[in-house]
Design a protein around this motif. Structure first.
Motif, PDB file in Angstrom:
ATOM      1  N   GLY A   1       0.846  -1.178   0.000  1.00 20.30           N
ATOM      2  CA  GLY A   1       0.000   0.000   0.000  1.00 20.30           C
ATOM      3  C   GLY A   1       0.883   1.229   0.000  1.00 20.30           C
ATOM      4  O   GLY A   1       2.060   1.173   0.374  1.00 20.30           O
TER       5      GLY A   1
ATOM      6  N   SER B   1      -4.129   9.544   4.045  1.00 28.04           N
ATOM      7  CA  SER B   1      -4.868   8.600   3.222  1.00 28.04           C
ATOM      8  C   SER B   1      -3.946   7.450   2.836  1.00 28.04           C
ATOM      9  O   SER B   1      -2.721   7.562   2.940  1.00 28.04           O
ATOM     10  CB  SER B   1      -5.385   9.311   1.967  1.00 28.04           C
TER      11      SER B   1
ATOM     12  N   ILE C   1      -3.785   3.865  -0.049  1.00 29.30           N
ATOM     13  CA  ILE C   1      -4.399   3.043  -1.086  1.00 29.30           C
ATOM     14  C   ILE C   1      -3.668   1.717  -1.156  1.00 29.30           C
ATOM     15  O   ILE C   1      -2.432   1.669  -1.158  1.00 29.30           O
ATOM     16  CB  ILE C   1      -4.393   3.757  -2.458  1.00 29.30           C
ATOM     17  N   SER C   2      -4.438   0.645  -1.165  1.00 28.29           N
ATOM     18  CA  SER C   2      -3.861  -0.678  -1.309  1.00 28.29           C
ATOM     19  C   SER C   2      -3.612  -0.951  -2.781  1.00 28.29           C
ATOM     20  O   SER C   2      -4.530  -0.834  -3.595  1.00 28.29           O
ATOM     21  CB  SER C   2      -4.814  -1.737  -0.741  1.00 28.29           C
TER      22      SER C   2
ATOM     23  N   ASP D   1      -5.574  -4.414  -4.120  1.00 28.98           N
ATOM     24  CA  ASP D   1      -6.963  -4.466  -4.552  1.00 28.98           C
ATOM     25  C   ASP D   1      -7.583  -3.096  -4.783  1.00 28.98           C
ATOM     26  O   ASP D   1      -8.762  -3.000  -5.107  1.00 28.98           O
ATOM     27  CB  ASP D   1      -7.820  -5.246  -3.549  1.00 28.98           C
ATOM     28  N   GLY D   2      -6.803  -2.036  -4.596  1.00 29.68           N
ATOM     29  CA  GLY D   2      -7.311  -0.694  -4.853  1.00 29.68           C
ATOM     30  C   GLY D   2      -8.132  -0.098  -3.737  1.00 29.68           C
ATOM     31  O   GLY D   2      -8.669   1.006  -3.891  1.00 29.68           O
ATOM     32  N   SER D   3      -8.234  -0.782  -2.615  1.00 25.84           N
ATOM     33  CA  SER D   3      -9.000  -0.223  -1.496  1.00 25.84           C
ATOM     34  C   SER D   3      -8.375   1.097  -1.043  1.00 25.84           C
ATOM     35  O   SER D   3      -7.160   1.237  -1.032  1.00 25.84           O
ATOM     36  CB  SER D   3      -9.013  -1.198  -0.318  1.00 25.84           C
ATOM     37  N   THR D   4      -9.236   2.026  -0.680  1.00 27.81           N
ATOM     38  CA  THR D   4      -8.759   3.332  -0.239  1.00 27.81           C
ATOM     39  C   THR D   4      -9.200   3.607   1.189  1.00 27.81           C
ATOM     40  O   THR D   4     -10.255   3.147   1.636  1.00 27.81           O
ATOM     41  CB  THR D   4      -9.267   4.446  -1.162  1.00 27.81           C
ATOM     42  N   TYR D   5      -8.393   4.359   1.881  1.00 27.77           N
ATOM     43  CA  TYR D   5      -8.648   4.694   3.278  1.00 27.77           C
ATOM     44  C   TYR D   5      -8.361   6.183   3.470  1.00 27.77           C
ATOM     45  O   TYR D   5      -7.397   6.704   2.918  1.00 27.77           O
ATOM     46  CB  TYR D   5      -7.740   3.868   4.197  1.00 27.77           C
TER      47      TYR D   5
ATOM     48  N   SER E   1      -5.675   8.073  -5.534  1.00 29.26           N
ATOM     49  CA  SER E   1      -5.881   7.223  -6.705  1.00 29.26           C
ATOM     50  C   SER E   1      -4.529   6.713  -7.194  1.00 29.26           C
ATOM     51  O   SER E   1      -3.482   7.120  -6.689  1.00 29.26           O
ATOM     52  CB  SER E   1      -6.601   7.997  -7.809  1.00 29.26           C
TER      53      SER E   1
ATOM     54  N   CYS F   1      -1.669  -0.525   4.428  1.00 31.84           N
ATOM     55  CA  CYS F   1      -2.729   0.360   4.899  1.00 31.84           C
ATOM     56  C   CYS F   1      -3.399  -0.211   6.147  1.00 31.84           C
ATOM     57  O   CYS F   1      -3.649   0.514   7.116  1.00 31.84           O
ATOM     58  CB  CYS F   1      -3.783   0.554   3.805  1.00 31.84           C
ATOM     59  N   LEU F   2      -3.690  -1.489   6.132  1.00 25.61           N
ATOM     60  CA  LEU F   2      -4.445  -2.082   7.245  1.00 25.61           C
ATOM     61  C   LEU F   2      -3.603  -2.174   8.511  1.00 25.61           C
ATOM     62  O   LEU F   2      -4.098  -1.970   9.617  1.00 25.61           O
ATOM     63  CB  LEU F   2      -4.961  -3.462   6.845  1.00 25.61           C
TER      64      LEU F   2
END
Length: 118
Positions: free
Chosen positions: A32, A48, A50-51, A54-58, A70, A100-101
């Motif tokens: 990420g 912010s 972004i993974s 898989d494109g997950s955003t936080y 993005s 990110c997580l």
């Protein structure tokens, strides 16, 4: 591993900027990319993430509703669109590689200055 942040500048309140983080030297799809900022005299804070798997955003509190993260896989670049900038958004913005997580990052870019001033 290289992370090159760019796109900062001087903008008036209410203005916009797009920050870029050019990544190289590692396989992007297992990490990420996070954006952080540090204002003078303040601690660094997360903005912010972004993974790239898989494109997950936080989004952290400073970014919610105004910033958008993005990616462009073809350019190995991650963007942070900053809208409706306010005086308190003035800071050096950094991008970093990590999870990110897990909120753990191991490589950091050099930072780009964002100054919001009337």
């Amino acid at each position: 591993v290289q992370l090159q942040a760019s796109g900062g500048g001087l903008v008036q309140p209410g203005g916009s900027l797009r920050l870029s983080c050019a990544a190289s030297g590692f396989s992007l799809d297992v990490y990420g990319i996070g954006w952080f900022r540090q204002a003078p005299g303040k601690e660094r804070e997360a903005v912010s993430c972004i993974s790239l798997t898989d494109g997950s955003t936080y989004y952290d509190e400073p970014a919610k509703g105004r910033f958008t993260i993005s990616r462009d896989n073809t350019k190995n670049t991650i963007y942070l669109q900053l809208n409706n900038l306010q005086l308190e958004d003035t800071a050096v913005y950094y991008c970093a590689r990590g999870s990110c997580l897990m909120e753990a990052y191991d490589y950091w870019g050099q930072g780009t200055q964002v100054t919001v001033s009337s």
